[in-house]
Design a protein around this motif. Structure first.
Motif, mmCIF file in Angstrom:
data_model
loop_
_atom_site.group_PDB
_atom_site.id
_atom_site.type_symbol
_atom_site.label_atom_id
_atom_site.label_comp_id
_atom_site.label_asym_id
_atom_site.label_seq_id
_atom_site.Cartn_x
_atom_site.Cartn_y
_atom_site.Cartn_z
ATOM 1 N N LEU A 76 -8.493 7.471 -2.562
ATOM 2 C CA LEU A 76 -8.167 6.791 -3.820
ATOM 3 C C LEU A 76 -7.376 5.514 -3.543
ATOM 4 C CD1 LEU A 76 -8.040 6.568 -6.891
ATOM 5 C CD2 LEU A 76 -6.104 8.166 -6.863
ATOM 6 N N VAL A 77 -6.363 5.609 -2.690
ATOM 7 C CA VAL A 77 -5.545 4.444 -2.356
ATOM 8 C C VAL A 77 -6.401 3.361 -1.695
ATOM 9 C CG1 VAL A 77 -3.612 3.620 -0.947
ATOM 10 C CG2 VAL A 77 -3.404 5.760 -2.198
ATOM 11 N N GLY B 156 -8.482 6.814 -11.461
ATOM 12 C CA GLY B 156 -8.719 7.625 -10.275
ATOM 13 C C GLY B 156 -8.136 9.020 -10.391
ATOM 14 N N LEU B 157 -6.919 9.126 -10.913
ATOM 15 C CA LEU B 157 -6.288 10.438 -11.062
ATOM 16 C C LEU B 157 -6.989 11.296 -12.114
ATOM 17 C CD1 LEU B 157 -2.479 9.631 -10.754
ATOM 18 C CD2 LEU B 157 -3.917 10.863 -9.124
ATOM 19 N N ARG B 158 -7.561 10.674 -13.123
ATOM 20 C CA ARG B 158 -8.300 11.420 -14.144
ATOM 21 C C ARG B 158 -9.434 12.208 -13.488
ATOM 22 N NH1 ARG B 158 -10.558 7.552 -17.496
ATOM 23 N NH2 ARG B 158 -8.587 7.319 -18.578
ATOM 24 N N GLN B 159 -10.074 11.593 -12.486
ATOM 25 C CA GLN B 159 -11.169 12.253 -11.777
ATOM 26 C C GLN B 159 -10.660 13.287 -10.768
ATOM 27 O OE1 GLN B 159 -14.346 11.441 -12.652
ATOM 28 N NE2 GLN B 159 -13.370 10.087 -14.142
ATOM 29 N N LEU B 160 -9.452 13.084 -10.278
ATOM 30 C CA LEU B 160 -8.906 13.901 -9.199
ATOM 31 C C LEU B 160 -8.242 15.184 -9.689
ATOM 32 C CD1 LEU B 160 -9.039 13.071 -6.217
ATOM 33 C CD2 LEU B 160 -6.700 12.271 -6.401
ATOM 34 N N ASP B 161 -7.306 15.056 -10.642
ATOM 35 C CA ASP B 161 -6.531 16.211 -11.074
ATOM 36 C C ASP B 161 -5.870 15.895 -12.416
ATOM 37 O OD1 ASP B 161 -5.139 18.888 -9.990
ATOM 38 O OD2 ASP B 161 -3.596 17.662 -10.961
ATOM 39 N N ARG C 5 -9.121 -1.790 -1.765
ATOM 40 C CA ARG C 5 -10.369 -2.531 -1.526
ATOM 41 C C ARG C 5 -10.788 -3.305 -2.776
ATOM 42 N NH1 ARG C 5 -13.610 1.587 -0.355
ATOM 43 N NH2 ARG C 5 -12.412 1.981 1.514
ATOM 44 N N GLN C 6 -10.674 -2.682 -3.946
ATOM 45 C CA GLN C 6 -11.017 -3.365 -5.205
ATOM 46 C C GLN C 6 -10.125 -4.582 -5.422
ATOM 47 O OE1 GLN C 6 -10.710 -0.508 -8.356
ATOM 48 N NE2 GLN C 6 -12.704 0.390 -7.963
ATOM 49 N N LEU C 7 -8.836 -4.434 -5.134
ATOM 50 C CA LEU C 7 -7.897 -5.540 -5.325
ATOM 51 C C LEU C 7 -8.205 -6.688 -4.372
ATOM 52 C CD1 LEU C 7 -4.534 -3.598 -5.713
ATOM 53 C CD2 LEU C 7 -5.851 -4.714 -7.519
ATOM 54 N N ARG D 90 0.824 -1.207 0.000
ATOM 55 C CA ARG D 90 0.000 0.000 0.000
ATOM 56 C C ARG D 90 0.862 1.263 0.000
ATOM 57 N NH1 ARG D 90 -5.145 1.890 1.919
ATOM 58 N NH2 ARG D 90 -4.880 4.023 2.657
ATOM 59 N N SER D 91 1.967 1.245 0.740
ATOM 60 C CA SER D 91 2.798 2.450 0.832
ATOM 61 C C SER D 91 3.413 2.825 -0.521
ATOM 62 C CB SER D 91 3.885 2.289 1.888
ATOM 63 O OG SER D 91 4.782 1.274 1.539
ATOM 64 N N LYS D 92 3.753 1.830 -1.358
ATOM 65 C CA LYS D 92 4.283 2.134 -2.696
ATOM 66 C C LYS D 92 3.223 2.816 -3.544
ATOM 67 C CE LYS D 92 6.916 -0.685 -5.003
ATOM 68 N NZ LYS D 92 7.497 -1.908 -5.608
ATOM 69 N N LEU D 93 1.990 2.342 -3.432
ATOM 70 C CA LEU D 93 0.883 2.947 -4.167
ATOM 71 C C LEU D 93 0.655 4.380 -3.687
ATOM 72 C CD1 LEU D 93 -1.406 2.537 -6.232
ATOM 73 C CD2 LEU D 93 -2.792 1.610 -4.362
ATOM 74 N N GLU D 94 0.660 4.576 -2.373
ATOM 75 C CA GLU D 94 0.496 5.912 -1.793
ATOM 76 C C GLU D 94 1.582 6.863 -2.287
ATOM 77 O OE1 GLU D 94 -1.353 6.029 2.605
ATOM 78 O OE2 GLU D 94 0.350 4.694 2.398
ATOM 79 N N LYS D 95 2.830 6.395 -2.271
ATOM 80 C CA LYS D 95 3.952 7.244 -2.682
ATOM 81 C C LYS D 95 3.842 7.659 -4.135
ATOM 82 C CE LYS D 95 7.267 5.280 0.563
ATOM 83 N NZ LYS D 95 8.396 4.351 0.691
ATOM 84 N N SER D 96 3.474 6.728 -5.008
ATOM 85 C CA SER D 96 3.407 7.068 -6.431
ATOM 86 C C SER D 96 2.266 8.050 -6.715
ATOM 87 C CB SER D 96 3.274 5.816 -7.293
ATOM 88 O OG SER D 96 2.067 5.144 -7.025
#
Length: 153
Positions: A87-88, A115-120, A93-95, A63-69
């Motif tokens: 988002l993370v 997710g990022l497309r919706q965010l920024d 949860r989906q995974l 999870r921390s790698k996903l958060e960092k990226s």
């Protein structure tokens, strides 16, 4: 819980509250030995998920790698940390609920892109530049053109 400052085994919970839309509990703790205060997070962990990299290598979901990226893509943007955490948590949860014990890294990359497309839009382009391995300025230009089309729609 072990103290991160003095490694003493016992700490006392001083405050607990939900965070990340109720997907986690944030706990403020105080070490019984040195008195230092620190924060821990408690999250539901449904199953072990293994990520299959493009070259075939396997590693446990982190999870921390996903958060960092995602945080790196959102750096210096007006995206609240709470939105990044949501988002993370949503991707994790989906995974975990998909039923698959192995997931291709490309699938996670696409989930982050969605997710990022919706965010920024800038964070979306930043992440895409690494995910899609842009090598020239023309790659950015072409991709940014597709983002303009998405924003107009």
């Amino acid at each position: 819980m072990r103290c991160p400052f003095c490694a003493h085994d016992n700490s006392q919970v001083k405050d607990s509250r939900p965070s990340e839309d109720g997907a986690a509990i944030r706990r403020r703790r105080q070490c019984e030995s040195c008195g230092a205060r620190f924060t821990t997070f408690e999250r539901i962990h449904l199953r072990e998920v293994t990520i299959v990299k493009s070259e075939g290598r396997r590693e446990s979901f982190d999870r921390s790698k996903l958060e960092k990226s995602i945080a790196l893509a959102c750096r210096k943007r007006s995206v609240a940390q709470e939105r990044i955490d949501q988002l993370v948590s949503g991707i994790q949860r989906q995974l975990e609920t998909s039923g698959d014990s192995e997931v291709a890294s490309q699938k996670i990359g696409q989930m982050v892109m969605d997710g990022l497309r919706q965010l920024d839009s800038v964070a979306y382009i930043r992440f895409a530049s690494v995910y899609k391995d842009f090598t020239e300025a023309r790659d950015f230009e072409e991709f940014a053109g597709t983002v303009k089309d998405i924003v107009k729609a």
